[in-house]
Design an enzyme around this catalytic site. Sequence first.
Site, PDB file in Angstrom:
ATOM      1  CG  HIS A  59      60.156  40.759  29.319  1.00  0.00           C
ATOM      2  ND1 HIS A  59      61.189  40.736  30.225  1.00  0.00           N
ATOM      3  CD2 HIS A  59      60.512  41.693  28.407  1.00  0.00           C
ATOM      4  CE1 HIS A  59      62.136  41.593  29.861  1.00  0.00           C
ATOM      5  NE2 HIS A  59      61.748  42.200  28.761  1.00  0.00           N
ATOM      6  CE1 TYR A 131      65.887  50.224  32.191  1.00  0.00           C
ATOM      7  CE2 TYR A 131      64.842  48.097  31.848  1.00  0.00           C
ATOM      8  CZ  TYR A 131      65.076  49.395  31.444  1.00  0.00           C
ATOM      9  OH  TYR A 131      64.479  49.869  30.301  1.00  0.00           O
ATOM     10  CG  HIS A 213      69.523  45.280  30.834  1.00  0.00           C
ATOM     11  ND1 HIS A 213      70.036  45.325  29.565  1.00  0.00           N
ATOM     12  CD2 HIS A 213      68.371  45.985  30.806  1.00  0.00           C
ATOM     13  CE1 HIS A 213      69.229  46.038  28.795  1.00  0.00           C
ATOM     14  NE2 HIS A 213      68.215  46.455  29.527  1.00  0.00           N
ATOM     15  CD  GLU A 243      65.026  43.435  22.112  1.00  0.00           C
ATOM     16  OE1 GLU A 243      65.642  43.631  23.191  1.00  0.00           O
ATOM     17  OE2 GLU A 243      63.986  44.024  21.801  1.00  0.00           O
ATOM     18  CG  HIS A 277      63.695  39.852  23.352  1.00  0.00           C
ATOM     19  ND1 HIS A 277      62.423  40.279  23.083  1.00  0.00           N
ATOM     20  CD2 HIS A 277      64.233  40.757  24.217  1.00  0.00           C
ATOM     21  CE1 HIS A 277      62.194  41.407  23.743  1.00  0.00           C
ATOM     22  NE2 HIS A 277      63.274  41.719  24.434  1.00  0.00           N
ATOM     23  CG  ASP A 326      59.830  43.933  25.960  1.00  0.00           C
ATOM     24  OD1 ASP A 326      60.281  44.612  26.896  1.00  0.00           O
ATOM     25  OD2 ASP A 326      60.531  43.580  24.986  1.00  0.00           O
TER      26      ASP A 326
HETATM   27 ZN   LIG Z   1      62.590  43.881  27.861  1.00  0.00          ZN
END
Ligand SMILES: [Zn+2]
Length: 457
Positions: A59, A131, A213, A243, A277, A326
């Site tokens: 990620h 994104y 997303h 998250e 997450h 991330d």
């Molecule tokens: Zn993320």
Amino acid sequence: MTRYWAEHAWLGGDRAEAGVLIEVRGDRIAAVAPDVGPPARDGAIELRGLVLPGLANAHSHAFHRALRGRTHRGGGGEPPHGGGTGTFWTWREDMYAVAERLDPDAYRALARAVFGEMALAGITCVGEFHYLHHGPGGTPYEDPNAMGAALIEAAAEAGIRITLLDTCYLASGFGTPPEGVQERFSDGDAEAWAERAGALRAAPHARIGAAIHSVRAVPAGQLATVTEWARERGAPLHAHLSEQRAENEACMAVHGRTPAELLDQHGALGAHCCMVHATHLTDADVARLGGTAICMCATTERDLADGIGPARALADAGSPLCTGSDSHAVIDPFEEARAIELDERLRTERRGHFGAAELLAAATNHAAIGWPEAGRIEPGAPADLVTLSMDSVRLAGAQPDTLLESAVFAATAADVRDVIAGGRQIVRDGRHTTIDVPAELRASVAAVLPHGQAARA
Ligand SMILES: [Zn+2]
């Protein structure tokens, strides 16, 4: 054919094997033989230390790297009073300011440097949760996939593989349209997302996956368009899940369901799916997620004060774990792996939830990003070999019977000495073979920081 002789190598068991001969043909491992003493290694290239399979970064948002170190103080650059300030939501505003400044060229330059940093950390494949699709105001580029293509090229230049998880992002929150830079994320509706994502082209080093997303960003009525797109193609499907507690509360208020329930209802869970997450879950959510991969992003979750997800309970429910850096607060797969165990210790005040081999399996889980053949040193797998030096101050004195424990609980990314990815050496003696990574990071980060921040840098 190239032959390597590893002083020690992890072949998937609870201990490292000694004297492992690894034959590589093209980009694949052709043969593996343990217990080959130095006299019999027959001119093979020597890999001193502990050799691991390539690590997977399941990620990533490459551009978040530009914010490293810049989100720990109060507004206006004031020094922190009583510790850093800000929340997940103020961090998001900073991240949007960087997003606003990216175009395909700047994105490619930044991602190339960030993927170079990953290579230096032993990462041979990244799942890029992408994104930022369109130009200012949401106007598509001439090639509507110019930003995704920039990421795929950047990975090739850094010598690593990529799964481009093309992300559907349509709403700012439940029932609210995208605003400001979020317009650059949106295709308008899921059908338009599917059409654009369908035009992305895979490459030998690049596979295409999908992402939702979050339940905030894709209206429930359009989730199935994305999940079916992925299912039809056998592509991995990722989503940010629970998250923040605020997301759960809003989802319950609007839909009367938890995010996991809502995603399940629309086909977003299952063996080809990965939830990122999974921090704030009910017991029923944990059971429902069994069989779906879970990506823990511990260094980001601690940085953003998200909380600690129930990693052991999820693994016990049948979810394979993987790890991701991330937001790139740091890029260190060893830190991500040990945090899964150490965070459980802090939460439960008990030790011994995960063994070193189990944590290494999470850090080398390439299946969750659509490369099930990778992440193991065995015939037929991509020839990804990561050598950890056992001479560093952190690892010197490590004993042969506890090498895995030393690697997982004491190594850092700085202990990675050599990296072979797909049969090609991309890191030699701790340096990238084609990219001056620190110089490229300096230049590409400065280029995308908003003016005020760059001036203070
Ligand atoms: Zn993320």
